[in-house]
Design an enzyme around this catalytic site. Structure first.
Site, PDB file in Angstrom:
ATOM      1  N   LYS A  16      22.758  18.518 -12.876  1.00  7.61           N
ATOM      2  CA  LYS A  16      22.515  18.385 -14.414  1.00  7.61           C
ATOM      3  C   LYS A  16      22.968  17.035 -14.985  1.00  7.61           C
ATOM      4  O   LYS A  16      22.479  16.888 -16.002  1.00  7.61           O
ATOM      5  CB  LYS A  16      22.525  19.635 -14.970  1.00  7.61           C
ATOM      6  CG  LYS A  16      24.199  20.155 -15.125  1.00  7.61           C
ATOM      7  CD  LYS A  16      24.206  21.383 -15.918  1.00  7.61           C
ATOM      8  CE  LYS A  16      25.033  22.210 -15.631  1.00  7.61           C
ATOM      9  NZ  LYS A  16      26.556  22.103 -15.359  1.00  7.61           N
ATOM     10  N   LYS A  38      34.449  15.107  -7.971  1.00  8.45           N
ATOM     11  CA  LYS A  38      34.482  14.667  -9.376  1.00  8.45           C
ATOM     12  C   LYS A  38      35.563  13.793  -9.510  1.00  8.45           C
ATOM     13  O   LYS A  38      35.372  12.992 -10.286  1.00  8.45           O
ATOM     14  CB  LYS A  38      34.812  15.848 -10.337  1.00  8.45           C
ATOM     15  CG  LYS A  38      33.716  16.941 -10.288  1.00  8.45           C
ATOM     16  CD  LYS A  38      33.870  17.683 -11.697  1.00  8.45           C
ATOM     17  CE  LYS A  38      32.421  18.335 -11.930  1.00  8.45           C
ATOM     18  NZ  LYS A  38      32.425  19.360 -12.949  1.00  8.45           N
ATOM     19  N   LYS A  65      22.844  17.197  -3.717  1.00 13.56           N
ATOM     20  CA  LYS A  65      22.387  18.179  -4.465  1.00 13.56           C
ATOM     21  C   LYS A  65      21.870  17.678  -5.927  1.00 13.56           C
ATOM     22  O   LYS A  65      22.455  16.848  -6.405  1.00 13.56           O
ATOM     23  CB  LYS A  65      23.546  19.342  -4.566  1.00 13.56           C
ATOM     24  CG  LYS A  65      24.400  19.187  -5.682  1.00 13.56           C
ATOM     25  CD  LYS A  65      25.054  20.216  -5.877  1.00 13.56           C
ATOM     26  CE  LYS A  65      26.050  19.866  -7.135  1.00 13.56           C
ATOM     27  NZ  LYS A  65      26.654  20.850  -7.992  1.00 13.56           N
TER      28      LYS A  65
HETATM   29  P1  TYM Z   1      27.709  24.482 -12.681  1.00 16.39           P
HETATM   30  O1  TYM Z   1      27.787  24.267 -14.199  1.00 16.39           O
HETATM   31  O2  TYM Z   1      28.047  23.101 -12.045  1.00 16.39           O
HETATM   32  O3  TYM Z   1      26.465  25.086 -12.342  1.00 16.39           O
HETATM   33  C1  TYM Z   1      25.877  26.169 -12.741  1.00 16.39           C
HETATM   34  C2  TYM Z   1      25.124  26.936 -11.543  1.00 16.39           C
HETATM   35  O4  TYM Z   1      24.231  26.559 -10.942  1.00 16.39           O
HETATM   36  C3  TYM Z   1      24.286  26.424  -9.734  1.00 16.39           C
HETATM   37  N1  TYM Z   1      23.758  25.017  -9.361  1.00 16.39           N
HETATM   38  C4  TYM Z   1      22.938  24.806  -8.000  1.00 16.39           C
HETATM   39  N2  TYM Z   1      22.246  26.046  -7.553  1.00 16.39           N
HETATM   40  C5  TYM Z   1      21.272  25.776  -6.558  1.00 16.39           C
HETATM   41  N3  TYM Z   1      21.078  24.201  -6.350  1.00 16.39           N
HETATM   42  C6  TYM Z   1      21.713  23.184  -7.220  1.00 16.39           C
HETATM   43  N4  TYM Z   1      21.258  21.780  -6.900  1.00 16.39           N
HETATM   44  C7  TYM Z   1      22.649  23.711  -7.858  1.00 16.39           C
HETATM   45  N5  TYM Z   1      23.464  22.951  -9.188  1.00 16.39           N
HETATM   46  C8  TYM Z   1      24.297  23.924  -9.461  1.00 16.39           C
HETATM   47  C9  TYM Z   1      25.814  26.544  -9.299  1.00 16.39           C
HETATM   48  O5  TYM Z   1      26.336  26.968  -8.027  1.00 16.39           O
HETATM   49  C10 TYM Z   1      26.252  27.491 -10.662  1.00 16.39           C
HETATM   50  O6  TYM Z   1      26.072  28.796 -10.125  1.00 16.39           O
HETATM   51  N6  TYM Z   1      32.225  26.058 -11.927  1.00 16.39           N
HETATM   52  C11 TYM Z   1      31.000  26.586 -12.277  1.00 16.39           C
HETATM   53  C12 TYM Z   1      30.980  27.284 -13.499  1.00 16.39           C
HETATM   54  C13 TYM Z   1      31.657  28.501 -13.657  1.00 16.39           C
HETATM   55  C14 TYM Z   1      31.327  29.891 -13.262  1.00 16.39           C
HETATM   56  C15 TYM Z   1      32.485  30.612 -13.558  1.00 16.39           C
HETATM   57  C16 TYM Z   1      30.467  30.251 -12.441  1.00 16.39           C
HETATM   58  C17 TYM Z   1      32.892  28.515 -14.547  1.00 16.39           C
HETATM   59  N7  TYM Z   1      33.388  29.777 -14.464  1.00 16.39           N
HETATM   60  C18 TYM Z   1      32.598  31.858 -13.489  1.00 16.39           C
HETATM   61  C19 TYM Z   1      30.639  31.794 -12.004  1.00 16.39           C
HETATM   62  C20 TYM Z   1      31.537  32.395 -12.488  1.00 16.39           C
HETATM   63  C21 TYM Z   1      30.193  25.369 -12.408  1.00 16.39           C
HETATM   64  O7  TYM Z   1      30.710  24.134 -12.283  1.00 16.39           O
HETATM   65  O8  TYM Z   1      28.835  25.484 -12.457  1.00 16.39           O
END
Ligand code: TYM
Length: 340
Positions: free
Chosen positions: A204, A119, A201
């Site tokens: 979004k 990032k 990957k």
């Molecule tokens: P974030 O918002 O980037 O993504 C949300 C969830 O989607 C999964 N993910 C994917 N899985 C498979 N293939 C992909 N291309 C892909 N892109 C994203 C991520 O692994 C995630 O599960 N830090 C976290 C958010 C967060 C969180 C938490 C998660 C904040 N606090 C506490 C679990 C528990 C994040 O940025 O996810």
């Protein structure tokens, strides 16, 4: 006390940042498992807006996106009666515990976080302290609720490992305070790849919208994106296709959507042209997303229902979080309010 809080089920917790458009990668890597596992656990599902501001957001867009993401959790099948769904900033204990945990997290640990490195490259005009200490906030999200299991995609594994280290460090310094959580990373679909940049990957918040499938893309857009998805120069599906970037990714998306093993998908399409397979993949996506989008539209059309779900979720979350917070403050030596 609320029925949900009397529930002695183990705790399942996860969250998504309200940035960009909720994408198929998020569904396959995370949300699908929330829905499948919600009956055996008490699910705590957050829209993590405090994480999202580590990158500049337009205020009006952020507000709308928080509501839209929460509505998509519901449309995906998360049941608000049996689970706790809320917006992170509605529960002030997240910020409180994050501060405490910052004091138990080493710079060396934060320096190793690959998401921070990625990032900071992408947002090199705004490498702020929040982006750097983000893993301590994520640890707070999880540890506040004495979480047992955290269903996430593979990219969050490193943050989960750090959360466990912080929990153990705190527990060893004082006495057992936090449950040490386990990650749940699915065997299939833990890392869905971008449709055009097939070595990255699916994200979004990708600037190129042809790289991802938004859960809200209309059928013609879905079909176009799949048709244009990059594959290799071979034309037909073979046993090796699963290991090829591009086509392998599309095959694994088909497998997940149709609840098949990837090898079963290969047997089904072996010898067929990529173009025919892509047509069937697009049909599967449309069949899955059309009813999802109908449910979403209904929920977004009833804002008072959505607000009541989020208010109730935040109320339950604040109650649960306050219990952990008073334990933490007591252990570290803060004077309880009303005593001197
Ligand atoms: P974030 O918002 O980037 O993504 C949300 C969830 O989607 C999964 N993910 C994917 N899985 C498979 N293939 C992909 N291309 C892909 N892109 C994203 C991520 O692994 C995630 O599960 N830090 C976290 C958010 C967060 C969180 C938490 C998660 C904040 N606090 C506490 C679990 C528990 C994040 O940025 O996810």
């Amino acid at each position: 006390m609320n029925e949900v809080l009397k529930d002695k089920k183990p705790i399942l917790l996860s969250g998504i940042q309200p940035s960009g458009h909720l994408a198929l990668g998020n569904y396959v890597g995370a949300m699908r498992n929330w829905v499948q596992m919600q009956h055996d656990y008490l699910g705590i599902f957050m829209v993590v807006d405090m994480h999202a501001i580590t990158v500049r957001q337009k205020p009006a867009d952020l507000r709308n996106r928080c509501l839209s993401f929460a509505a998509q959790y519901l449309a995906a099948g998360v049941n608000p009666d049996d689970n706790v769904i809320f917006i992170q900033s509605h529960v002030p204990q997240h910020a409180e515990l994050a501060w405490v945990l910052n004091c138990y997290t080493y710079l060396g640990e934060l320096n190793r976080m690959t998401q921070f490195k990625d990032k900071s490259k992408r947002h090199d005009d705004n490498i702020n302290a929040g982006l750097y200490s983000y893993p301590a906030l994520m640890a707070a999200d999880i540890l506040l609720y004495q979480t047992d299991l955290v269903p996430v995609g593979a990219d969050q594994k490193q943050h989960l490992e750090l959360t466990r280290d912080i929990a153990n460090r705190f527990n060893n310094t004082y006495s057992p305070t936090f449950k040490v959580p386990e990650p749940f990373i699915p065997k299939a679909g833990a890392r869905i790849m971008s449709l055009q940049d097939i070595d990255k990957k699916m994200s979004k918040s990708d600037k190129n919208e042809n790289n991802y499938i938004s859960l809200l893309d209309p059928p013609d857009v879905l079909r176009r994106k799949i048709k244009r998805a990059v594959t290799d120069s071979a034309r037909e599906i073979t046993a090796e296709s699963l290991t090829q970037p591009g086509i392998g990714n599309l095959l694994s998306i088909f497998a997940v959507l149709n609840e098949l093993q990837p090898t079963e998908v290969v047997s089904r399409f072996e010898g067929q042209q990529y173009s025919g397979f892509k047509g069937e993949l697009a049909d599967s996506l449309v069949a899955f997303l059309e009813p999802f989008q109908d449910r979403y539209d209904k929920i977004m059309g009833d804002k008072s229902y959505l607000t009541s779900v989020l208010d109730e979720g935040a109320k339950r979350a604040r109650y649960m979080a306050s219990k952990t917070m008073s334990k933490v403050y007591r252990k570290i030596g803060f004077v309880p309010v009303g005593r001197s």
